[in-house]
Design an enzyme around this catalytic site. Structure first.
Site, mmCIF file in Angstrom:
data_model
loop_
_atom_site.group_PDB
_atom_site.id
_atom_site.type_symbol
_atom_site.label_atom_id
_atom_site.label_comp_id
_atom_site.label_asym_id
_atom_site.label_seq_id
_atom_site.Cartn_x
_atom_site.Cartn_y
_atom_site.Cartn_z
ATOM 1 N N MET A 232 0.823 -1.213 0.000
ATOM 2 C CA MET A 232 0.000 0.000 0.000
ATOM 3 C C MET A 232 0.850 1.253 0.000
ATOM 4 O O MET A 232 0.440 2.297 -0.509
ATOM 5 C CB MET A 232 -0.913 0.006 1.232
ATOM 6 C CG MET A 232 -1.911 -1.148 1.226
ATOM 7 S SD MET A 232 -2.663 -1.393 2.838
ATOM 8 C CE MET A 232 -3.540 0.135 3.045
ATOM 9 N N THR A 415 -2.575 6.108 -1.952
ATOM 10 C CA THR A 415 -2.985 5.579 -3.246
ATOM 11 C C THR A 415 -2.236 4.299 -3.472
ATOM 12 O O THR A 415 -1.095 4.301 -3.870
ATOM 13 C CB THR A 415 -2.615 6.553 -4.368
ATOM 14 O OG1 THR A 415 -1.233 6.840 -4.213
ATOM 15 C CG2 THR A 415 -3.395 7.813 -4.276
ATOM 16 N N CYS A 416 -2.892 3.225 -3.192
ATOM 17 C CA CYS A 416 -2.138 1.974 -3.188
ATOM 18 C C CYS A 416 -2.564 1.070 -4.317
ATOM 19 O O CYS A 416 -2.306 -0.108 -4.298
ATOM 20 C CB CYS A 416 -2.357 1.288 -1.861
ATOM 21 S SG CYS A 416 -4.003 1.539 -1.263
ATOM 22 N N ILE A 417 -3.236 1.601 -5.282
ATOM 23 C CA ILE A 417 -3.839 0.686 -6.244
ATOM 24 C C ILE A 417 -3.450 0.986 -7.661
ATOM 25 O O ILE A 417 -2.988 2.072 -7.966
ATOM 26 C CB ILE A 417 -5.368 0.747 -6.146
ATOM 27 C CG1 ILE A 417 -5.792 2.192 -6.284
ATOM 28 C CG2 ILE A 417 -5.833 0.142 -4.875
ATOM 29 C CD1 ILE A 417 -7.161 2.329 -6.797
#
Lengths: 617, 445
Positions: A232, A415-417
């Site tokens: 993440m 912003t882990c995606i």
């Protein structure tokens, strides 16, 4: 679709094709003509054959002699009173402006060819060898879409007399080295060994209602082939000295170790939206990206389990980050007390304003859709939690920061995606574009604007209009707009270009695009784009930070903005993603600046993961 | 006859407020609701008793016996024609429903009253029939309108194909220098307000502009009839002309009804026309392009021009469908409804380049009605998004353009009006075979 008079002018030498049925006797106007931008697709689909078509400039104002249907190319037999074709105008050579610049020669030579046509006619002959230096052809007329050749120098000549650069503030980083991380009865740093208090996990878990579990793993290089949940965030461990505020004064940072936040929800669902980076660490991390770990570093990895179903809601990931920060904060307290003698390296970042140079601003679009996308802006400690304002709660409106605040960790990224294209917290700490622009003495970097990317279109346009207004007030000569991720955020990315561009300010955009991230919208101001893609197939390959902004992208963007501000034309992008564009531009820049650019590696340098094998490569 | 339901909102603007209560006896022409903002008075269309006053409607149980006579409108000065029009509660009867008293209350400074007699929605017949059968009173309505709005010219815009009506009109206006006829081509849409202005006056208005920007008002021909009735007979506006057509017992010929009491149910109208020939697809209130699906118990209003019963929809078996939304046809919601009824799955939605929202959220308007801006790019989008079928809501010209690319891209094309056109035996909207140009009458006479 029908075009405007303005578009018709820009495409004067493109073929004229009716967009709709037109009846005999009409006078042909721009509104009767199809947009040449879609001709390639139409030809590909077998809908269009451009043989014998007159050009747009030839047919405008002429009379149609036969009723013709849509997508009919206008040929001489159906048009009366066509004008004679003019020669495609060569862009004006920038000789005068470029003259005082040290690297003027290649620019002057290249410019006339850049937008024109190199005609070589050979009537009859034998053994003809043509040797044309690539630089002289405007960066290779084949593929130099992004940066026209001769990139550098054009703007170097400042309009005003040379003025003294003015030092605004400085930021000093003191580095402390860590070679070993252990667990122990208390958190402390002894020499180069960091101890993390045993049992701290419980406090982390208890601090957050949504956190059900938190595990700490110390990952040494020997453990890189370990399974991990999706990554993440990657964060530097750093703290301010004394009363110093973020963005100036002294920051202490640990080398050789980073914080890594990973996690799932209680149902085992990865905290990710478009892909996730779970898997063996060594197969899923693009080493050395600004936002990623360096090979050789030790990771203090938290594995957080958040309440089921909160993985895609803002409070879930935020709780995971906040719980993990309790560990980081305890380390920060120790770091503050470390003896000065342990400092292994000191570096200083100076922020200069350079009056008389072209003034530029960096607009960084950060995620603010609110589901799981958020960023804490300006925490008290570098990449801390406390004091940071979630940009979603700020309404995603633009926030102005200094370049040094960026480099001092003013963004705590949630912003882990879409792991390959998102900017981790560490990315900002080492932001290549900020560094490149800060150190470039030919431009005057006035600051950085962070703007969130809201979920709803109306809000996207709301914030982008504010960005435009700020750029107008700043009186900048040029602007960079960067974004992370792809898709939905490209709507505001495009709108930022429009809002800045419509004020007559050249804009260079930076985004992951390539194949999977191809822009979903566009406008006429999106003429200067740098693609951050590094992946072999041009996709979101779920390898952490693979397609994020790197120094090689920053160099290209700075050169492109200089060209744009100098009025150089940049070739339109090719229809399909072509990685050669980047390589020929890099070559062009290298040949003009004389400096080599070492391009970073991509996922092909990593051991192949099962997931990649199945899904991608 | 079943209960009459009179909606409190039959016009552009705010709903009216009821001024009657359950149990009140009403006559034809009894005022039963008044405006709360922009709006127009609403009158009972029958003799009867108010059964219920609901939030959005007044329900009246009609008496067995219905007399012809009505309660005349009352104004302070019987010679004040504008006051009569306002009091009579007249609204634009072509479908838009803008309060007529407000529209013609502007000073046109010697400009134009343009009569919209395009009757552009295929299948409808009542406007043309009115011009043929009630010519004189319609022309008088036009003259009143010109007098009230200080216009010096009246132009009747009508499609050239209506030869009989055109001939009758020519005879009717031959001695009046202020009146002319403008002939329209037989393409859709010619009845759009700004299309009428463009055709008659050669001025293309922006979607945000009103015809007053060209010193003109555009008035539907039935509205003229109601104006003349209000001024000459003091008759309130409570009746409507309409066409009932479609899959009806007895055939698909249009049934034209004059002076239907507002509030009559759709079901009653269909029964009058012969009843539905089962099975059927849907019932549309309005025209094939801009109408909406409706139910048998829905009441007709001052703006209801058509009731159409259609054949069944084809079954796409869940195939991927692209929707091309246009100002000329149904809204995106309506297009999605049609797609659902066809058992298609929407995978892509595009909007014609010229379809713009004059205000955020407002109904779409076309920047240049009937003149296509090109559609190839939209078709490329549909193809890219994986559509196998497309449903388009475009005008004649744009439909023609779509047909220039969609079939070659192997996109099977439906028009949103196909089920109606097949029902009424009208050609489908695909290729355009007629010219957009028509020869005008000498001097418009």
């Amino acid at each position: 679709m029908s075009i405007t008079a303005e578009t018709a002018k820009a495409h004067a030498h493109d073929p004229a094709v009716l967009c709709c049925r037109a009846e005999a006797g009409i006078t042909i106007e721009a509104a009767n003509l199809e947009d040449p931008a879609i001709f390639d697709d139409l030809v590909d689909s077998g809908l269009l054959n451009l043989d014998g078509a007159l050009t747009i400039e030839e047919v405008l104002g002429a009379k149609l002699t036969k009723t013709c249907d849509s997508l009919c190319p206008l040929t001489a037999d159906v048009v009366e009173g066509a004008k004679a074709p003019s020669k495609p105008a060569a862009p004006e050579a920038a000789e005068e402006e470029a003259a005082p610049a040290p690297a003027a020669a290649p620019v002057a030579a290249a410019a006339p060819a850049a937008g024109g046509v190199l005609k070589i006619h050979i009537g009859e002959g034998k053994d003809i060898d043509l040797e044309i230096p690539v630089g002289a052809l405007g960066g290779g007329s084949a593929a130099a879409a992004e940066v026209p050749a001769g990139a550098a120098a054009a703007v170097a000549a400042a309009p005003a007399a040379e003025q003294e650069a003015k030092l605004i503030r400085s930021l000093t980083r003191k580095h402390f080295n860590i070679t070993e991380v252990k667990r122990g009865p208390e958190t402390k740093i002894e020499g180069t060994t960091l101890y993390i208090r045993e049992g701290i996990e419980k406090e982390c878990i208890d601090s957050q209602k949504l956190v059900y579990d938190l595990k700490i793993d110390i990952i040494t290089p020997a453990d890189y082939h370990t399974y991990s949940e999706t990554i993440m965030d990657v964060q530097p461990i750093a703290t301010k000295e004394g009363e110093d505020e973020l963005g100036s004064g002294v920051t202490r940072v640990l080398d050789g170790v980073v914080m890594m936040v990973t996690g799932t929800d209680a149902n085992g669902v990865q905290i990710g939206e478009f892909g996730s980076s779970e898997g063996f660490l060594d197969e899923n991390i693009m080493w050395g990206r600004p936002g990623a770990p360096e090979k050789g570093e030790i990771f203090i990895k938290t594995q957080v389990t958040v309440k089921e179903g909160t993985n895609m809601e803002r409070p879930g990931p935020l709780a995971a980050h906040t719980a993990s920060d309790i560990i980081t904060q305890e380390i920060r307290e120790c770091l503050k007390k470390l003896d000065e003698s342990l400092v292994t390296d000191t570096e200083t970042f100076d922020q200069y304003r350079r009056p008389g140079k072209k003034k530029v601003v960096i607009v960084k679009e950060i995620m603010g859709q609110g589901a799981m996308h958020d960023n804490l802006i300006l925490p008290v400690e570098p990449v801390g939690i406390l004091g940071g304002k979630p940009n979603v709660d700020l309404g995603n409106v633009p926030v102005a920061v200094s370049p040094l605040e960026v480099l001092d960790g003013c963004i705590h990224a949630l912003t882990c995606i879409g792991p390959a294209s998102k900017e981790m917290s560490r990315h900002y700490w080492r932001e290549p574009l900020v560094l490149e622009a800060l150190h470039d003495e030919e431009i005057d970097l006035c600051g950085v604007i962070f703007v969130g990317s809201p979920q709803i279109n109306a809000e996207k346009f709301y914030v982008s209009k504010r960005v435009g207004q700020i750029c107008e007030m700043l009186d900048v000569d040029g602007a960079f707009v960067t974004t992370e991720g792809f898709g939905n955020n490209h709507i505001d990315f495009a709108s930022h270009h429009e809002q800045i561009g419509m004020r007559g300010i050249p804009v260079v955009g930076m985004s992951f695009c390539a194949v999977q991230g191809a822009l979903v919208v566009g406008n006429k101001y999106m003429t200067h784009m740098v693609d951050n893609n590094k992946s072999e197939s041009g996709i979101e390959n779920e390898v952490l930070a693979c397609n994020t902004l790197c120094p090689e992208d920053a160099v290209r963007a700075v050169q492109m903005l200089k060209n744009a501000m100098g009025g150089e034309d940049v070739k339109a992008a090719e229809k399909k993603w072509n990685p050669n564009v980047k390589s020929s531009n890099v070559e062009a820049i290298e040949s003009v600046t004389g400096k080599g650019l070492n391009l970073v590696e991509n996922e092909q340098s990593l051991p192949m993961s099962q997931k990649r094998k199945e899904k991608y490569d | 006859m079943g209960n009459v339901q009179i909606l409190l909102r039959q016009h552009v603007g705010a709903p009216c407020a009821a001024i009657v209560q359950a149990g009140d006896e009403v006559k034809k022409g009894t005022k039963i609701a008044t405006p709360t903002g922009l709006g127009a008075n609403i009158f009972s269309s029958v003799y009867g008793v108010v059964e219920e006053v609901l939030e959005d409607r007044i329900v009246i149980r009609p008496d067995e016996e219905q007399k012809e006579e009505f309660v005349p409108i009352e104004v302070e000065d019987e010679n004040d024609k504008l006051a009569l029009v306002k009091e009579a509660g007249i609204v634009g009867m072509g479908g838009a429903g803008f309060p007529t008293g407000v529209k013609i209350g502007t000073d046109l400074k010697g400009g134009y009253v343009l009569v919209n007699a395009a009757e552009c929605e295929p299948g409808l017949r009542h406007n043309i029939m009115q011009l043929e059968e009630k010519t004189d009173i319609t022309i008088r309505g036009l003259k009143y309108c010109m007098e009230i709005s200080n216009a010096s010219k009246g132009i009747i815009a009508i499609k050239k194909k209506n030869e009989k009506a055109v001939q009758i009109l020519r005879d009717a206006i031959k001695d009046d220098d202020s009146l002319t006829i403008h002939l329209l081509p037989d393409i859709y849409p010619m009845g759009e307000e700004r299309a009428v202005v463009r055709e008659c006056l050669d001025k293309l208005l922006d979607p945000t502009q009103l015809p007053s920007a060209a010193d003109a008002v555009v008035i539907n021909c039935e509205t003229l009839l109601r104006i003349a009735e209000a001024i000459e007979e003091k008759k309130p506006c409570y009746s409507k002309n309409m066409t009932v057509i479609g899959k009806l017992n007895g055939g698909n010929e249009p049934h034209v009804y004059m002076d239907i009491p507002v509030g009559t149910s759709v079901g009653d109208m269909i029964e009058r026309a012969g009843g539905i020939e089962e099975p059927y697809g849907e019932i549309i209130m309005g025209g094939p392009f801009t109408g909406k699906s409706t139910t048998l118990d829905a009441p007709v209003t001052k703006t209801t021009g058509g009731i159409i019963v259609t054949i069944e929809f084809p079954d796409l078996h869940g195939a991927p469908v692209g929707l091309l939304v246009c100002a000329c046809g149904g809204s995106e919601d309506r297009m999605r409804e049609i797609c659902e009824k066809m058992n298609g799955k929407v995978v892509s939605v595009a909007r014609c380049k010229q379809a713009v929202e004059p205000k955020p959220g407002a109904a779409l308007k076309c920047e240049n009605p009937g003149n296509c801006p090109g559609q190839a790019q939209k078709c490329l989008q549909f193809k890219k998004d994986g559509a196998e079928y497309i449903i388009i809501g475009n005008c004649s010209d744009c439909s023609n353009t779509v047909m220039g690319s969609a079939p070659k891209m192997k996109l099977k094309t439906f028009h949103q009006t196909d089920h109606v056109m097949r029902t009424i035996g009208h050609s489908l909207y695909r290729r355009l075979t007629v010219s957009k140009q028509v020869d005008q009458l000498p001097n418009g006479k």
